[in-house]
Design a protein around this motif. Structure first.
Motif, PDB file in Angstrom:
ATOM      1  N   VAL A   1      68.388 120.136  -4.398  1.00  0.00           N
ATOM      2  CA  VAL A   1      67.776 118.975  -5.563  1.00  0.00           C
ATOM      3  C   VAL A   1      66.954 119.691  -5.955  1.00  0.00           C
ATOM      4  CG1 VAL A   1      66.785 117.058  -5.444  1.00  0.00           C
ATOM      5  CG2 VAL A   1      67.364 117.600  -3.383  1.00  0.00           C
ATOM      6  N   ALA A   2      67.222 119.245  -7.368  1.00  0.00           N
ATOM      7  CA  ALA A   2      66.246 119.689  -8.874  1.00  0.00           C
ATOM      8  C   ALA A   2      65.571 118.563  -8.927  1.00  0.00           C
ATOM      9  CB  ALA A   2      67.227 120.685  -9.789  1.00  0.00           C
ATOM     10  N   LEU A   3      64.641 117.852  -9.188  1.00  0.00           N
ATOM     11  CA  LEU A   3      64.356 116.327 -10.359  1.00  0.00           C
ATOM     12  C   LEU A   3      63.527 117.269 -10.945  1.00  0.00           C
ATOM     13  CD1 LEU A   3      62.983 113.823  -9.637  1.00  0.00           C
ATOM     14  CD2 LEU A   3      60.969 115.300  -8.940  1.00  0.00           C
ATOM     15  N   ARG A   4      63.586 116.689 -12.539  1.00  0.00           N
ATOM     16  CA  ARG A   4      62.679 116.079 -13.389  1.00  0.00           C
ATOM     17  C   ARG A   4      62.730 115.004 -14.029  1.00  0.00           C
ATOM     18  NH1 ARG A   4      63.322 117.690 -19.388  1.00  0.00           N
ATOM     19  NH2 ARG A   4      65.596 116.782 -19.352  1.00  0.00           N
ATOM     20  N   TYR A   5      61.776 114.893 -14.677  1.00  0.00           N
ATOM     21  CA  TYR A   5      60.967 113.546 -15.269  1.00  0.00           C
ATOM     22  C   TYR A   5      61.106 113.675 -16.568  1.00  0.00           C
ATOM     23  CZ  TYR A   5      57.042 114.597 -12.552  1.00  0.00           C
ATOM     24  OH  TYR A   5      56.207 115.471 -11.854  1.00  0.00           O
ATOM     25  N   SER A   6      60.373 112.791 -17.937  1.00  0.00           N
ATOM     26  CA  SER A   6      60.178 112.398 -18.824  1.00  0.00           C
ATOM     27  C   SER A   6      59.438 111.080 -19.142  1.00  0.00           C
ATOM     28  CB  SER A   6      61.077 113.361 -19.781  1.00  0.00           C
ATOM     29  OG  SER A   6      62.071 112.497 -20.198  1.00  0.00           O
ATOM     30  N   TYR A   7      58.922 111.479 -20.051  1.00  0.00           N
ATOM     31  CA  TYR A   7      57.910 109.560 -20.512  1.00  0.00           C
ATOM     32  C   TYR A   7      57.007 110.080 -21.765  1.00  0.00           C
ATOM     33  CZ  TYR A   7      54.438 112.512 -17.654  1.00  0.00           C
ATOM     34  OH  TYR A   7      53.465 113.278 -17.279  1.00  0.00           O
ATOM     35  N   GLY A   8      57.184 109.339 -22.747  1.00  0.00           N
ATOM     36  CA  GLY A   8      56.673 109.520 -24.364  1.00  0.00           C
ATOM     37  C   GLY A   8      55.308 109.741 -23.249  1.00  0.00           C
ATOM     38  N   ALA A   9      54.535 110.150 -24.738  1.00  0.00           N
ATOM     39  CA  ALA A   9      53.201 110.466 -25.180  1.00  0.00           C
ATOM     40  C   ALA A   9      51.949 109.646 -24.170  1.00  0.00           C
ATOM     41  CB  ALA A   9      52.263 110.883 -26.085  1.00  0.00           C
ATOM     42  N   GLU A  10      52.250 108.194 -24.680  1.00  0.00           N
ATOM     43  CA  GLU A  10      51.810 106.956 -24.413  1.00  0.00           C
ATOM     44  C   GLU A  10      52.671 106.649 -22.730  1.00  0.00           C
ATOM     45  OE1 GLU A  10      51.538 104.356 -27.404  1.00  0.00           O
ATOM     46  OE2 GLU A  10      50.515 105.637 -29.097  1.00  0.00           O
ATOM     47  N   VAL A  11      52.049 106.679 -21.945  1.00  0.00           N
ATOM     48  CA  VAL A  11      53.116 107.168 -20.413  1.00  0.00           C
ATOM     49  C   VAL A  11      53.392 105.712 -20.435  1.00  0.00           C
ATOM     50  CG1 VAL A  11      52.951 107.501 -18.095  1.00  0.00           C
ATOM     51  CG2 VAL A  11      52.229 108.719 -19.883  1.00  0.00           C
ATOM     52  N   MET A  12      52.056 104.320 -20.548  1.00  0.00           N
ATOM     53  CA  MET A  12      52.138 103.296 -19.976  1.00  0.00           C
ATOM     54  C   MET A  12      52.655 102.301 -21.020  1.00  0.00           C
ATOM     55  SD  MET A  12      51.226 102.701 -17.225  1.00  0.00           S
ATOM     56  CE  MET A  12      50.543 100.665 -16.779  1.00  0.00           C
ATOM     57  N   GLY A  13      54.329 101.597 -20.608  1.00  0.00           N
ATOM     58  CA  GLY A  13      54.305 101.046 -21.688  1.00  0.00           C
ATOM     59  C   GLY A  13      56.176 101.888 -22.274  1.00  0.00           C
ATOM     60  N   THR A  14      56.183 102.927 -21.740  1.00  0.00           N
ATOM     61  CA  THR A  14      57.081 103.806 -23.556  1.00  0.00           C
ATOM     62  C   THR A  14      58.429 104.082 -22.371  1.00  0.00           C
ATOM     63  OG1 THR A  14      55.863 105.966 -23.045  1.00  0.00           O
ATOM     64  CG2 THR A  14      55.358 104.772 -25.423  1.00  0.00           C
ATOM     65  N   ALA A  15      59.251 103.961 -23.175  1.00  0.00           N
ATOM     66  CA  ALA A  15      60.578 105.187 -21.920  1.00  0.00           C
ATOM     67  C   ALA A  15      60.158 105.946 -21.076  1.00  0.00           C
ATOM     68  CB  ALA A  15      61.594 105.306 -22.522  1.00  0.00           C
ATOM     69  N   VAL A  16      60.382 106.294 -19.455  1.00  0.00           N
ATOM     70  CA  VAL A  16      60.120 107.362 -18.471  1.00  0.00           C
ATOM     71  C   VAL A  16      61.262 107.758 -17.588  1.00  0.00           C
ATOM     72  CG1 VAL A  16      59.264 107.373 -16.306  1.00  0.00           C
ATOM     73  CG2 VAL A  16      58.041 106.692 -18.463  1.00  0.00           C
ATOM     74  N   HIS A  17      62.090 108.742 -17.193  1.00  0.00           N
ATOM     75  CA  HIS A  17      63.587 108.944 -17.120  1.00  0.00           C
ATOM     76  C   HIS A  17      62.738 109.902 -16.064  1.00  0.00           C
ATOM     77  CE1 HIS A  17      65.362 107.187 -20.894  1.00  0.00           C
ATOM     78  NE2 HIS A  17      64.512 107.993 -21.432  1.00  0.00           N
ATOM     79  N   SER A  18      63.445 109.295 -14.795  1.00  0.00           N
ATOM     80  CA  SER A  18      63.538 110.512 -13.767  1.00  0.00           C
ATOM     81  C   SER A  18      64.869 111.191 -13.268  1.00  0.00           C
ATOM     82  CB  SER A  18      63.048 109.914 -12.212  1.00  0.00           C
ATOM     83  OG  SER A  18      61.936 110.149 -12.226  1.00  0.00           O
ATOM     84  N   GLU A  19      65.485 112.246 -13.118  1.00  0.00           N
ATOM     85  CA  GLU A  19      66.126 112.931 -12.835  1.00  0.00           C
ATOM     86  C   GLU A  19      66.341 113.641 -11.892  1.00  0.00           C
ATOM     87  OE1 GLU A  19      67.062 115.469 -17.299  1.00  0.00           O
ATOM     88  OE2 GLU A  19      67.008 114.309 -17.861  1.00  0.00           O
ATOM     89  N   VAL A  20      67.795 113.495 -10.944  1.00  0.00           N
ATOM     90  CA  VAL A  20      67.444 114.320 -10.196  1.00  0.00           C
ATOM     91  C   VAL A  20      69.041 114.671  -9.687  1.00  0.00           C
ATOM     92  CG1 VAL A  20      67.160 113.540  -7.610  1.00  0.00           C
ATOM     93  CG2 VAL A  20      66.304 111.934  -8.955  1.00  0.00           C
ATOM     94  N   LEU A  21      69.239 115.463  -9.330  1.00  0.00           N
ATOM     95  CA  LEU A  21      70.191 116.560  -9.176  1.00  0.00           C
ATOM     96  C   LEU A  21      70.460 117.060  -7.513  1.00  0.00           C
ATOM     97  CD1 LEU A  21      70.312 118.737 -12.365  1.00  0.00           C
ATOM     98  CD2 LEU A  21      71.242 116.546 -11.584  1.00  0.00           C
ATOM     99  N   LEU A  22      71.398 117.198  -7.258  1.00  0.00           N
ATOM    100  CA  LEU A  22      72.238 116.654  -5.440  1.00  0.00           C
ATOM    101  C   LEU A  22      72.964 117.822  -5.370  1.00  0.00           C
ATOM    102  CD1 LEU A  22      71.632 116.365  -1.969  1.00  0.00           C
ATOM    103  CD2 LEU A  22      73.597 114.729  -2.768  1.00  0.00           C
ATOM    104  N   SER A  23      72.530 119.301  -5.056  1.00  0.00           N
ATOM    105  CA  SER A  23      74.023 120.503  -5.000  1.00  0.00           C
ATOM    106  C   SER A  23      74.106 120.337  -2.875  1.00  0.00           C
ATOM    107  CB  SER A  23      73.778 121.421  -5.846  1.00  0.00           C
ATOM    108  OG  SER A  23      75.111 122.188  -5.801  1.00  0.00           O
ATOM    109  N   PRO A  24      75.409 120.642  -2.474  1.00  0.00           N
ATOM    110  CA  PRO A  24      74.929 121.663  -1.194  1.00  0.00           C
ATOM    111  C   PRO A  24      74.810 123.585  -1.099  1.00  0.00           C
ATOM    112  CG  PRO A  24      77.770 121.658  -2.023  1.00  0.00           C
ATOM    113  CD  PRO A  24      76.174 120.663  -3.081  1.00  0.00           C
ATOM    114  N   ARG A  25      74.590 123.783  -2.928  1.00  0.00           N
ATOM    115  CA  ARG A  25      74.246 125.573  -3.324  1.00  0.00           C
ATOM    116  C   ARG A  25      73.145 125.202  -4.143  1.00  0.00           C
ATOM    117  NH1 ARG A  25      79.487 124.366  -3.668  1.00  0.00           N
ATOM    118  NH2 ARG A  25      80.999 125.551  -2.383  1.00  0.00           N
TER     119      ARG A  25
END
Length: 173
Positions: free
Chosen positions: A35-59
């Motif tokens: 599993v790989a997890l990465r997240y991103s958000y704007g400098a002003e966390v509250m109220g700005t777009a936030v993304h979590s990216e989760v990748l899954l693989s058997p290798r």
């Protein structure tokens, strides 16, 4: 090695998007997947777009960045534009039913459910803090993640009972 499955969870700061990404990653990791997890958000966390990216693989995952999502969850309108440009042509697109529906790429399967409304009843001003957890429960129902692994991922969390109730609410939608 590219990911076997790539999930993008998006909303705004204050909704628990990063927490939901961590839960999904822990559920898959418990099933002995890479599993790989990465997240991103704007400098002003509250109220700005936030993304979590989760990748899954058997290798092992050699490129831990989500390029195109197989599954995308959108819980706030401010995340729409970025998400639409990052879904695969045959992606499964899950969004809150309160969002304005924008045109989706051809071939994308969309489902709209009341994730935010399910978590904000009687709580004015709440951005749907538990809505990403409700969405994860729905993803378990759809077979994106194992239900038992997801439930186990919330055990030991400070709000384990509330999170399990949110998972169950999503599963029942």
């Amino acid at each position: 090695m590219r990911a076997e499955r790539a999930v993008l969870i998006s909303g705004i700061g204050g909704q628990g998007i990063v927490f939901a990404g961590r839960l999904l990653a822990r559920a898959w990791f418990a099933l002995e997947k890479h599993v790989a997890l990465r997240y991103s958000y704007g400098a002003e966390v509250m109220g700005t777009a936030v993304h979590s990216e989760v990748l899954l693989s058997p290798r092992p995952i050699l490129f831990p960045y989500l390029e195109r999502a197989d599954v995308a969850v959108v819980l706030h309108g401010s995340a729409w534009a970025e998400v639409l440009s990052r879904v695969k042509p045959a992606a499964f697109f899950v969004a809150d039913e309160g969002l304005k529906r924008l045109p989706l790429p051809t071939g994308v399967r969309a489902v709209y459910k009341p994730f935010v409304a399910a978590t904000t009843k009687g709580r004015p001003g709440d951005p749907g803090r538990a809505s990403p957890v409700v969405a994860l429960g729905y993803l378990a129902r759809e077979g994106v993640v194992d239900w038992n692994a997801l439930r186990a991922a919330v055990e030991g969390e400070p709000a384990a009972k509330e999170n399990e109730a949110a998972l169950r609410a999503g599963y029942l939608l």
